[in-house]
Structures are given as structure tokens and as C-alpha cells.
Design a protein around this motif. Structure first.
Motif, PDB file in Angstrom:
ATOM      1  N   UNK A  38     103.522  97.430 120.751  1.00  0.00           N
ATOM      2  CA  UNK A  38     103.243  96.102 120.195  1.00  0.00           C
ATOM      3  C   UNK A  38     101.982  95.499 120.817  1.00  0.00           C
ATOM      4  N   UNK A  39     101.852  95.590 122.141  1.00  0.00           N
ATOM      5  CA  UNK A  39     100.676  95.029 122.822  1.00  0.00           C
ATOM      6  C   UNK A  39      99.417  95.801 122.441  1.00  0.00           C
ATOM      7  N   UNK A  40      99.522  97.133 122.368  1.00  0.00           N
ATOM      8  CA  UNK A  40      98.366  97.932 121.932  1.00  0.00           C
ATOM      9  C   UNK A  40      97.928  97.525 120.533  1.00  0.00           C
ATOM     10  N   UNK A  41      98.902  97.298 119.647  1.00  0.00           N
ATOM     11  CA  UNK A  41      98.570  96.873 118.294  1.00  0.00           C
ATOM     12  C   UNK A  41      97.821  95.555 118.293  1.00  0.00           C
ATOM     13  N   UNK A  42      98.309  94.593 119.058  1.00  0.00           N
ATOM     14  CA  UNK A  42      97.654  93.284 119.115  1.00  0.00           C
ATOM     15  C   UNK A  42      96.232  93.413 119.652  1.00  0.00           C
ATOM     16  N   UNK A  43      96.073  94.148 120.757  1.00  0.00           N
ATOM     17  CA  UNK A  43      94.768  94.254 121.420  1.00  0.00           C
ATOM     18  C   UNK A  43      93.767  95.031 120.567  1.00  0.00           C
ATOM     19  N   UNK A  44      94.168  96.217 120.079  1.00  0.00           N
ATOM     20  CA  UNK A  44      93.240  97.060 119.336  1.00  0.00           C
ATOM     21  C   UNK A  44      92.821  96.427 118.009  1.00  0.00           C
TER      22      UNK A  44
END
Length: 284
Positions: A38-44
Motif C-alpha cells: 500500500x505504501x509503495x503504491x502511494x509513493x510510486x
């Protein structure tokens, strides 16, 4: 004896069900979502969004603004996925909202893809295209909207069925119909793209570099891979292998879309594709 059917599905032993009014009896995802994904999705997606917005204004490529909308949808979707991961994975609202935004986002990406093909047709000569550029936009965007509305309806009904402990087979079939229609129409688009490339192969690199074409084709294939994954996942059913292991979501939903968005950020059409008809050949 109770007449209610036995609970079927994933229940996280490390995350007790709060049993709130908005909570299902199981985790509808089929697993507890990973906060890392989830965090990778938000950041990328956020970083890609900044790059896309910068180029949108720099090259005044307003036709590509649907990419920004799609990226914004992805960010919202992964924010709610993060809420599922850390706050309450049983909450039906979190599941439906993240599903809505992550499923709808590719509609805007697809619209951007269709726009790129229209630009390439205008840049290389309209006689290379099996269909006029405006027809391509109207036909395929309309098909995507119809397919997405059906998918959202199916997903919402799945959430309602699970929260009420009802059989989700019919809602899943509705979702499957929407995905099957989307996969079929996107395959038609790929065939159309292949026909255009075959016709324009003598002049295409005079207008646009081969690296842009490779990036564009890769993005199209990655988006189609994502559609095929969703189709296979839904065809297996709510408790199938693909639906109950997040590794498939990460590799076949998350990764293809992220890579495609970044490819189109690095080889942005505003920088790589000229406006208007730049090549006219009398020998074609």
C-alpha cells in the motif's frame, strides 16, 4: 440449530474482527493486505504523478491529463488499502472504495493510451489507420466506461453479499462479465494498434523514436496483462488461488500498472510525439 451458512473465507488470527456495523464476517480481500504494498503504491504513483504533471505543463500536453486523473485514483485506492492493512481489514467500506479507485484508474490510463495512438496516426498519416482517430477514442473509451460500470456494480454487490453472509456467486458473475468485455475490447485495440504499426512501419521512425514506440507498446502490453489477471482472478471465484494470495495482486496488478505509468512518464508523448501530420508520403 442455526440456519446461517458457515463462515467461509479468510479471518486473520492476528487481527480480531472489531465486529462493527460496517465489518464483514471475513476479510473480503482473501488475505490481510500488506501495508508495504500500500505504501509503495502511494509513493510510486505520487512520484510518477509529479513527473507527469510537470511535463503536462511544460509541453502543454493537455490531452494527456487523463493520466493525472488515473494516478490520483490509484493513490486514493492505495490509501484505503493502507487503512485496510492497519486499521480494519474487515471493513467493507475500505474494500469497496479501494477496489473502486484501483479498478477505475486504468480507464483513465486506457483513455491516455487511445489518445497516444490518435496522435501517432495524425503524425504519420491518417491513411495508415484502420479507423479515424476520433472513432478510436469514442469507441474504446465508451467500451471501457461500460465495462467499468459493470465491474463496480459487481464489486459493490460482492461486498454487500459478504457483509450479509449471502452467496456472492451472482455478483461475481456480474464482475466477470465486465472484465471479459474489457479484455475483449482491449484485445481489439491491440489488434488495431498492430495493424497501424504494420501499415506505418516505413515512416513511423521518421516521426517518433523507436524507444518511444517500445515504451508505448510495453505499456499497452502491461495494461492488458493487468486486465487478464483480473479476468482470471474473478473467473476462479472469490476463494480461488489468485484471489487469496496478495503476491499475485502485487505482481500482476500493482507492478504492471506502476511500470506502465513510469514508462509513459519517462517517454512522455508531450515530448516524444509531434502534434499534427508531420509525414506525408505519396508512395503509400
Amino acid at each position: 440449530m442455526s440456519s446461517e451458512p458457515p463462515v467461509r473465507g479468510w479471518i486473520d488470527p492476528n487481527f480480531p474482527n472489531p465486529m462493527g456495523p460496517g465489518d464483514a464476517t471475513i476479510i473480503i480481500y482473501g488475505y490481510t493486505p500488506s501495508i508495504v504494498v500500500a505504501i509503495l503504491g502511494i509513493v510510486l504513483f505520487a512520484l510518477a504523478g509529479v513527473l507527469h504533471i510537470w511535463q503536462l505543463f511544460k509541453y502543454r500536453s493537455w490531452y494527456f491529463s487523463t493520466m493525472i486523473v488515473g494516478i490520483a485514483f490509484e493513490i486514493v485506492g492505495y490509501v484505503f488499502r493502507a487503512l485496510s492493512a492497519k486499521v480494519d481489514p474487515y471493513r467493507v467500506t475500505y474494500f469497496v472504495v479501494q477496489y473502486f479507485f484501483i479498478v477505475v484508474a486504468p480507464v483513465f490510463f486506457a483513455a491516455a493510451i487511445y489518445t497516444i495512438l490518435s496522435l501517432l496516426i495524425n503524425a504519420t498519416g491518417r491513411h495508415h489507420a484502420p479507423l479515424p482517430p476520433k472513432a478510436i477514442l469514442w469507441i474504446f473509451i465508451t467500451c471501457d466506461v461500460v465495462a467499468t460500470v459493470v465491474q463496480i456494480l459487481g464489486a459493490a454487490l460482492i461486498g454487500i453479499a459478504e457483509s450479509n453472509r449471502k452467496d456472492p456467486t451472482t455478483p461475481n458473475n456480474i464482475l466477470l462479465a465486465g472484465l471479459a468485455f474489457q479484455a475483449f475490447t482491449f484485445l481489439l485495440f491491440i489488434i488495431l494498434l498492430a495493424a497501424f504499426i504494420a501499415r506505418a512501419r516505413k515512416v513511423m521512425f521518421e516521426v517518433v523514436t523507436k524507444w518511444f514506440y517500445l515504451a508505448f507498446i510495453a505499456a499497452v502490453v502491461l495494461f492488458y496483462l493487468r486486465v487478464c489477471f483480473r479476468l482470471a482472478e474473478t473467473a476462479e471465484g472469490l476463494y480461488g488461488e489468485l484471489n487469496t494470495h496478495e503476491v499475485y495482486f502485487g505482481c500482476l496488478e500493482f507492478m504492471p500498472v506502476v511500470v506502465a505509468v513510469w514508462l509513459l512518464a519517462i517517454w512522455h508523448p508531450g515530448r516524444c510525439v509531434p502534434r499534427g501530420t508531420s509525414v506525408m508520403r505519396s508512395d503509400v
